[in-house]
Design a protein around this motif. Structure first.
Motif, PDB file in Angstrom:
ATOM      1  N   LYS A  48       0.834  -1.196   0.000  1.00 55.73           N
ATOM      2  CA  LYS A  48       0.000   0.000   0.000  1.00 55.73           C
ATOM      3  C   LYS A  48       0.873   1.251   0.000  1.00 55.73           C
ATOM      4  CE  LYS A  48      -3.308  -2.654   2.701  1.00 55.73           C
ATOM      5  NZ  LYS A  48      -3.909  -2.871   4.021  1.00 55.73           N
ATOM      6  N   SER A  49       0.536   2.157  -0.893  1.00 58.23           N
ATOM      7  CA  SER A  49       1.332   3.374  -1.027  1.00 58.23           C
ATOM      8  C   SER A  49       1.003   4.365   0.090  1.00 58.23           C
ATOM      9  CB  SER A  49       1.043   4.036  -2.375  1.00 58.23           C
ATOM     10  OG  SER A  49      -0.282   4.542  -2.399  1.00 58.23           O
ATOM     11  N   PRO A  50       1.950   5.230   0.448  1.00 60.24           N
ATOM     12  CA  PRO A  50       1.662   6.280   1.435  1.00 60.24           C
ATOM     13  C   PRO A  50       0.499   7.167   1.020  1.00 60.24           C
ATOM     14  CG  PRO A  50       4.033   6.081   1.081  1.00 60.24           C
ATOM     15  CD  PRO A  50       3.367   5.217   0.046  1.00 60.24           C
ATOM     16  N   GLU A  51       0.377   7.438  -0.277  1.00 61.09           N
ATOM     17  CA  GLU A  51      -0.737   8.268  -0.763  1.00 61.09           C
ATOM     18  C   GLU A  51      -2.070   7.610  -0.422  1.00 61.09           C
ATOM     19  OE1 GLU A  51      -2.972   9.449  -4.933  1.00 61.09           O
ATOM     20  OE2 GLU A  51      -1.119   8.297  -4.972  1.00 61.09           O
ATOM     21  N   PHE A  52      -2.179   6.312  -0.686  1.00 62.42           N
ATOM     22  CA  PHE A  52      -3.420   5.606  -0.404  1.00 62.42           C
ATOM     23  C   PHE A  52      -3.714   5.593   1.090  1.00 62.42           C
ATOM     24  CE2 PHE A  52      -5.168   1.335   0.761  1.00 62.42           C
ATOM     25  CZ  PHE A  52      -6.477   1.591   0.399  1.00 62.42           C
ATOM     26  N   LEU A  53      -2.713   5.382   1.916  1.00 64.49           N
ATOM     27  CA  LEU A  53      -2.917   5.304   3.359  1.00 64.49           C
ATOM     28  C   LEU A  53      -3.289   6.659   3.958  1.00 64.49           C
ATOM     29  CD1 LEU A  53      -0.024   2.859   4.288  1.00 64.49           C
ATOM     30  CD2 LEU A  53      -2.488   2.374   4.270  1.00 64.49           C
ATOM     31  N   GLN A  54      -3.002   7.727   3.245  1.00 66.36           N
ATOM     32  CA  GLN A  54      -3.472   9.038   3.688  1.00 66.36           C
ATOM     33  C   GLN A  54      -4.972   9.187   3.450  1.00 66.36           C
ATOM     34  OE1 GLN A  54      -2.032  11.820   5.253  1.00 66.36           O
ATOM     35  NE2 GLN A  54      -0.484  10.268   5.727  1.00 66.36           N
ATOM     36  N   VAL A  55      -5.480   8.509   2.434  1.00 62.14           N
ATOM     37  CA  VAL A  55      -6.911   8.575   2.123  1.00 62.14           C
ATOM     38  C   VAL A  55      -7.681   7.562   2.956  1.00 62.14           C
ATOM     39  CG1 VAL A  55      -8.642   8.284   0.304  1.00 62.14           C
ATOM     40  CG2 VAL A  55      -6.449   9.386  -0.215  1.00 62.14           C
ATOM     41  N   SER A  56      -7.200   6.315   2.973  1.00 60.30           N
ATOM     42  CA  SER A  56      -7.880   5.231   3.687  1.00 60.30           C
ATOM     43  C   SER A  56      -7.110   4.918   4.960  1.00 60.30           C
ATOM     44  CB  SER A  56      -7.967   3.981   2.799  1.00 60.30           C
ATOM     45  OG  SER A  56      -8.597   2.928   3.498  1.00 60.30           O
ATOM     46  N   ARG A  57      -7.542   5.481   6.049  1.00 63.37           N
ATOM     47  CA  ARG A  57      -6.812   5.319   7.311  1.00 63.37           C
ATOM     48  C   ARG A  57      -6.816   3.876   7.791  1.00 63.37           C
ATOM     49  NH1 ARG A  57      -3.647   9.808   8.353  1.00 63.37           N
ATOM     50  NH2 ARG A  57      -4.760  11.637   7.586  1.00 63.37           N
ATOM     51  N   TYR A  58      -7.803   3.089   7.363  1.00 63.11           N
ATOM     52  CA  TYR A  58      -7.829   1.669   7.712  1.00 63.11           C
ATOM     53  C   TYR A  58      -7.012   0.831   6.742  1.00 63.11           C
ATOM     54  CZ  TYR A  58     -11.901   2.813  10.668  1.00 63.11           C
ATOM     55  OH  TYR A  58     -12.754   3.335  11.610  1.00 63.11           O
ATOM     56  N   GLY A  59      -6.554   1.438   5.661  1.00 61.87           N
ATOM     57  CA  GLY A  59      -5.800   0.690   4.659  1.00 61.87           C
ATOM     58  C   GLY A  59      -6.671  -0.251   3.848  1.00 61.87           C
ATOM     59  N   LYS A  60      -7.981   0.050   3.754  1.00 62.40           N
ATOM     60  CA  LYS A  60      -8.907  -0.828   3.042  1.00 62.40           C
ATOM     61  C   LYS A  60      -9.480  -0.117   1.822  1.00 62.40           C
ATOM     62  CE  LYS A  60     -11.832  -1.770   6.366  1.00 62.40           C
ATOM     63  NZ  LYS A  60     -12.884  -2.465   7.149  1.00 62.40           N
ATOM     64  N   VAL A  61      -9.927  -0.931   0.870  1.00 62.91           N
ATOM     65  CA  VAL A  61     -10.661  -0.408  -0.277  1.00 62.91           C
ATOM     66  C   VAL A  61     -12.126  -0.816  -0.139  1.00 62.91           C
ATOM     67  CG1 VAL A  61      -8.694  -0.388  -1.855  1.00 62.91           C
ATOM     68  CG2 VAL A  61     -10.056  -2.472  -1.647  1.00 62.91           C
ATOM     69  N   PRO A  62     -13.018   0.012  -0.707  1.00 62.61           N
ATOM     70  CA  PRO A  62     -12.748   1.197  -1.493  1.00 62.61           C
ATOM     71  C   PRO A  62     -12.460   2.407  -0.614  1.00 62.61           C
ATOM     72  CG  PRO A  62     -15.098   0.942  -1.284  1.00 62.61           C
ATOM     73  CD  PRO A  62     -14.481  -0.253  -0.618  1.00 62.61           C
ATOM     74  N   ALA A  63     -11.860   3.390  -1.258  1.00 62.03           N
ATOM     75  CA  ALA A  63     -11.723   4.717  -0.666  1.00 62.03           C
ATOM     76  C   ALA A  63     -11.889   5.715  -1.799  1.00 62.03           C
ATOM     77  CB  ALA A  63     -10.366   4.881   0.007  1.00 62.03           C
ATOM     78  N   ILE A  64     -12.346   6.907  -1.467  1.00 59.58           N
ATOM     79  CA  ILE A  64     -12.480   7.941  -2.487  1.00 59.58           C
ATOM     80  C   ILE A  64     -11.981   9.270  -1.942  1.00 59.58           C
ATOM     81  CG2 ILE A  64     -14.489   6.837  -3.573  1.00 59.58           C
ATOM     82  CD1 ILE A  64     -16.187   9.201  -2.357  1.00 59.58           C
ATOM     83  N   THR A  65     -11.579  10.113  -2.867  1.00 55.64           N
ATOM     84  CA  THR A  65     -11.449  11.536  -2.587  1.00 55.64           C
ATOM     85  C   THR A  65     -12.390  12.269  -3.541  1.00 55.64           C
ATOM     86  OG1 THR A  65      -9.601  11.792  -4.142  1.00 55.64           O
ATOM     87  CG2 THR A  65      -9.054  11.358  -1.815  1.00 55.64           C
ATOM     88  N   HIS A  66     -12.947  13.355  -3.059  1.00 55.55           N
ATOM     89  CA  HIS A  66     -13.855  14.179  -3.868  1.00 55.55           C
ATOM     90  C   HIS A  66     -13.695  15.591  -3.357  1.00 55.55           C
ATOM     91  CE1 HIS A  66     -18.145  15.276  -5.303  1.00 55.55           C
ATOM     92  NE2 HIS A  66     -17.278  15.425  -6.287  1.00 55.55           N
ATOM     93  N   GLY A  67     -12.878  16.372  -4.050  1.00 55.14           N
ATOM     94  CA  GLY A  67     -12.534  17.683  -3.510  1.00 55.14           C
ATOM     95  C   GLY A  67     -11.766  17.522  -2.217  1.00 55.14           C
ATOM     96  N   GLU A  68     -12.242  18.165  -1.169  1.00 52.03           N
ATOM     97  CA  GLU A  68     -11.590  18.089   0.141  1.00 52.03           C
ATOM     98  C   GLU A  68     -12.062  16.896   0.960  1.00 52.03           C
ATOM     99  OE1 GLU A  68      -9.118  20.159   1.052  1.00 52.03           O
ATOM    100  OE2 GLU A  68      -9.335  20.888  -1.019  1.00 52.03           O
ATOM    101  N   VAL A  69     -12.994  16.134   0.421  1.00 58.06           N
ATOM    102  CA  VAL A  69     -13.569  15.004   1.152  1.00 58.06           C
ATOM    103  C   VAL A  69     -12.775  13.732   0.867  1.00 58.06           C
ATOM    104  CG1 VAL A  69     -15.613  13.551   1.431  1.00 58.06           C
ATOM    105  CG2 VAL A  69     -15.866  16.026   1.087  1.00 58.06           C
ATOM    106  N   SER A  70     -12.394  13.022   1.925  1.00 57.81           N
ATOM    107  CA  SER A  70     -11.771  11.703   1.809  1.00 57.81           C
ATOM    108  C   SER A  70     -12.603  10.718   2.621  1.00 57.81           C
ATOM    109  CB  SER A  70     -10.331  11.722   2.333  1.00 57.81           C
ATOM    110  OG  SER A  70      -9.514  12.564   1.555  1.00 57.81           O
ATOM    111  N   LEU A  71     -12.980   9.597   2.003  1.00 56.95           N
ATOM    112  CA  LEU A  71     -13.850   8.643   2.672  1.00 56.95           C
ATOM    113  C   LEU A  71     -13.388   7.222   2.414  1.00 56.95           C
ATOM    114  CD1 LEU A  71     -17.366  10.081   1.721  1.00 56.95           C
ATOM    115  CD2 LEU A  71     -16.240  10.285   3.937  1.00 56.95           C
TER     116      LEU A  71
END
Length: 227
Positions: A39-62
């Motif tokens: 898992k890349s550092p970029e992905f782990l910044q978005v998905s704090r659990y390290g799981k998929v799916p994850a999304i970014t949408h503007g300032e929103v990360s989920l």
């Protein structure tokens, strides 16, 4: 607002849910496939659990598919994937919870347990879940329509979908097939599997059989590998 950026893995059941939502709503998105073993550092910044799916949408990360899918349904309201009536919308959320807390664990116990007693318990729990869906879900709410709430697809249908696509794995490795006592569920799965959004994210039976053959360290016959 900027485009949706989806982080997913091809084999992920939960990511398939969100991918179907994106296709159903015709949302433009860019995607990054994640190697869950690296898992890349970029992905782990978005998905704090390290799981998929994850999304970014503007300032929103989920992350977490139920949360992502409701967010997408609210931000991109057409076509709606939850009932407009508050009572039926609450019922939909109950069924999504049932998928996550009862149905999915029973499937996993049947498929993955190496202990014979646990595996048999999983078989009973999974069969009970299927019968419960038939009697208390589809028979109660779908009317004459093919989906959970009738003629229109909902997040409930999407929440159950990926595990039905993996039924060939249960059939091959656990000799489990859908019983005949659940005709509505058979009809539901036929209708759902024909939707373009589902076909856009579907994997073949051979894809799953080959993956789980590695998990079980079981060689596939030529016939099974070609399914």
């Amino acid at each position: 607002m900027s485009a949706v950026h989806l982080y997913y893995a091809q084999a992920s059941t939960f990511a398939q849910r969100t991918r179907v939502v994106l296709h159903e709503k015709g949302i433009e998105f860019k995607s990054t496939e994640i190697d869950l073993q690296h898992k890349s550092p970029e992905f782990l910044q978005v998905s704090r659990y390290g799981k998929v799916p994850a999304i970014t949408h503007g300032e929103v990360s989920l992350y977490e598919s139920p949360i992502i899918n409701e967010y997408l349904d609210e931000v991109f309201p057409e076509p709606p994937l939850l009932p407009s009536d508050p009572g039926r919308r609450a019922v939909a959320r109950l069924w999504i919870d049932y998928a996550n807390t009862r149905f999915v664990p029973a499937f996993g116990k049947l498929l993955r347990s190496t202990d014979a007693n646990e595996q048999e318990q999983g078989r009973r729990e999974f069969l009970e879940s299927l019968l419960y869906i038939e009697q208390e879900g589809l028979s109660q709410y779908s009317g004459n329509g093919p989906y959970w709430f009738g003629s229109e697809l909902s997040l409930v249908d999407i929440s159950f979908y990926p595990w039905f696509e993996r039924l060939p794995v249960l059939e091959h490795f656990r000799q489990f097939v859908l019983p005949t006592e659940i005709p509505r569920l058979h009809q539901w799965w036929t209708a759902l599997s024909e939707r373009p959004s589902v076909q856009a994210v579907a994997n073949s039976s051979s894809f799953y059989l080959e993956r789980f053959a590695k998990f079980f360290r079981t060689p596939l016959t030529a016939t099974a590998a070609q399914k």
